[in-house]
Motif scaffolding. Structure first.
Motif, short mmCIF file in Angstrom:
data_model
loop_
_atom_site.label_atom_id
_atom_site.label_comp_id
_atom_site.label_asym_id
_atom_site.label_seq_id
_atom_site.Cartn_x
_atom_site.Cartn_y
_atom_site.Cartn_z
N LEU A 85 -17.45 26.31 23.19
CA LEU A 85 -17.16 25.14 24.03
C LEU A 85 -18.36 24.72 24.86
O LEU A 85 -18.54 23.54 25.14
CB LEU A 85 -15.97 25.41 24.93
N GLU A 86 -19.17 25.68 25.28
CA GLU A 86 -20.31 25.37 26.14
C GLU A 86 -21.57 25.03 25.36
O GLU A 86 -22.60 24.78 25.96
CB GLU A 86 -20.60 26.56 27.06
N SER A 87 -21.48 24.99 24.04
CA SER A 87 -22.67 24.76 23.23
C SER A 87 -23.33 23.42 23.55
O SER A 87 -24.52 23.25 23.33
CB SER A 87 -22.33 24.83 21.75
N GLY A 88 -22.55 22.49 24.07
CA GLY A 88 -23.13 21.19 24.43
C GLY A 88 -23.36 20.29 23.23
O GLY A 88 -23.94 19.22 23.37
N GLU A 89 -22.92 20.73 22.06
CA GLU A 89 -23.08 19.91 20.87
C GLU A 89 -22.30 18.62 21.02
O GLU A 89 -21.22 18.59 21.59
CB GLU A 89 -22.60 20.67 19.62
N GLN A 90 -22.86 17.56 20.47
CA GLN A 90 -22.16 16.29 20.50
C GLN A 90 -20.95 16.36 19.59
O GLN A 90 -20.98 17.00 18.54
CB GLN A 90 -23.07 15.18 19.99
N VAL A 91 -19.87 15.73 20.01
CA VAL A 91 -18.70 15.60 19.17
C VAL A 91 -18.83 14.24 18.48
O VAL A 91 -18.93 13.21 19.14
CB VAL A 91 -17.39 15.68 20.00
N LEU A 92 -18.87 14.27 17.15
CA LEU A 92 -19.07 13.03 16.39
C LEU A 92 -17.89 12.75 15.48
O LEU A 92 -17.24 13.68 14.98
CB LEU A 92 -20.32 13.15 15.52
N PHE A 93 -17.62 11.49 15.24
CA PHE A 93 -16.67 11.07 14.22
C PHE A 93 -17.32 9.94 13.45
O PHE A 93 -17.71 8.93 14.04
CB PHE A 93 -15.34 10.61 14.82
N MET A 96 -20.53 8.66 14.83
CA MET A 96 -20.55 8.05 16.17
C MET A 96 -20.11 9.09 17.20
O MET A 96 -19.15 9.81 16.98
CB MET A 96 -19.58 6.86 16.23
N PRO A 97 -20.82 9.16 18.33
CA PRO A 97 -20.43 10.15 19.35
C PRO A 97 -19.09 9.82 20.01
O PRO A 97 -18.78 8.66 20.23
CB PRO A 97 -21.57 10.07 20.38
N ILE A 98 -18.32 10.87 20.25
CA ILE A 98 -17.07 10.74 21.00
C ILE A 98 -17.36 11.26 22.39
O ILE A 98 -17.78 12.41 22.55
CB ILE A 98 -15.94 11.55 20.34
N GLU A 99 -17.16 10.44 23.41
CA GLU A 99 -17.56 10.81 24.76
C GLU A 99 -16.41 10.62 25.75
O GLU A 99 -15.38 10.03 25.43
CB GLU A 99 -18.78 9.98 25.18
N GLY A 100 -16.62 11.13 26.95
CA GLY A 100 -15.68 10.94 28.04
C GLY A 100 -14.33 11.59 27.78
O GLY A 100 -14.25 12.71 27.28
N GLU A 101 -13.27 10.85 28.11
CA GLU A 101 -11.91 11.39 27.98
C GLU A 101 -11.56 11.67 26.52
O GLU A 101 -10.85 12.63 26.22
CB GLU A 101 -10.90 10.43 28.59
N ALA A 102 -12.06 10.86 25.61
CA ALA A 102 -11.78 11.08 24.19
C ALA A 102 -12.39 12.41 23.74
O ALA A 102 -11.77 13.16 22.99
CB ALA A 102 -12.33 9.93 23.34
N ARG A 103 -13.58 12.73 24.22
CA ARG A 103 -14.21 14.01 23.89
C ARG A 103 -13.37 15.16 24.42
O ARG A 103 -13.15 16.15 23.74
CB ARG A 103 -15.62 14.09 24.47
N GLN A 104 -12.85 15.02 25.63
CA GLN A 104 -12.04 16.08 26.22
C GLN A 104 -10.76 16.27 25.42
O GLN A 104 -10.31 17.39 25.22
CB GLN A 104 -11.71 15.77 27.68
N ARG A 105 -10.17 15.17 24.94
CA ARG A 105 -8.96 15.30 24.12
C ARG A 105 -9.25 16.05 22.83
O ARG A 105 -8.45 16.87 22.39
CB ARG A 105 -8.36 13.92 23.83
N VAL A 106 -10.40 15.75 22.21
CA VAL A 106 -10.80 16.46 20.99
C VAL A 106 -10.97 17.94 21.29
O VAL A 106 -10.50 18.80 20.55
CB VAL A 106 -12.11 15.87 20.39
N ILE A 107 -11.61 18.26 22.40
CA ILE A 107 -11.80 19.66 22.78
C ILE A 107 -10.45 20.33 23.04
O ILE A 107 -10.24 21.48 22.65
CB ILE A 107 -12.74 19.76 24.01
N ASP A 108 -9.52 19.62 23.66
CA ASP A 108 -8.19 20.17 23.92
C ASP A 108 -7.49 20.52 22.60
O ASP A 108 -6.88 21.58 22.46
CB ASP A 108 -7.33 19.19 24.71
#
Length: 123
Positions: A85-93, A96-108
């Motif tokens: 989780l702490e790797s800091g890698e970008q979450v992409l779809f 395209m990067p997924i950022e902000g609240e959408a990124r947190q939902r993906v992590i959840d």
């Protein structure tokens, strides 16, 4: 809720200014301000120091507190998951990067899937 929002909330509960917190942590106020405003993220060792300072679990600061770590998880499991989780890698779809609240939902979602998968391999 972002790490900056959590830091701001905790600082306000203590009644301290950013200057006072920064001084107690031995850092510049500007650095602390950048964390509260989500301009930068503290390194792992500072997250632990902040958690100690505010008397919270580091997972709370990182936003993972919503997911209970299963009782059967070993210390290695917890370290591996935290590292992921702490790797800091970008979450992409689709590139395209997924950022902000959408990124947190993906992590959840990934959090739940990680523990489900780990449990199924143990059974």
């Amino acid at each position: 809720m972002s790490i900056g929002s959590r830091l701001t909330e905790l600082r306000k509960k203590t009644g301290l200014s950013q200057y006072e917190v920064a001084e107690r942590l031995g850092i510049q106020r500007g650095r602390y301000n950048s964390w509260e405003n989500d301009i930068a993220k503290p390194r792992t060792e500072m997250i632990n120091k902040l958690a100690d300072f505010y008397e919270v679990n580091p997972n709370y600061l990182l936003g993972y507190e919503n997911h209970t770590i299963p009782e059967w998880a070993t210390e290695k499991d917890k370290r591996d998951f935290k590292k992921m989780l702490e790797s800091g890698e970008q979450v992409l779809f689709d590139g395209m990067p997924i950022e902000g609240e959408a990124r947190q939902r993906v992590i959840d979602v990934l959090t739940g899937m990680f523990w489900e998968n780990k449990k199924s391999k143990q059974d």
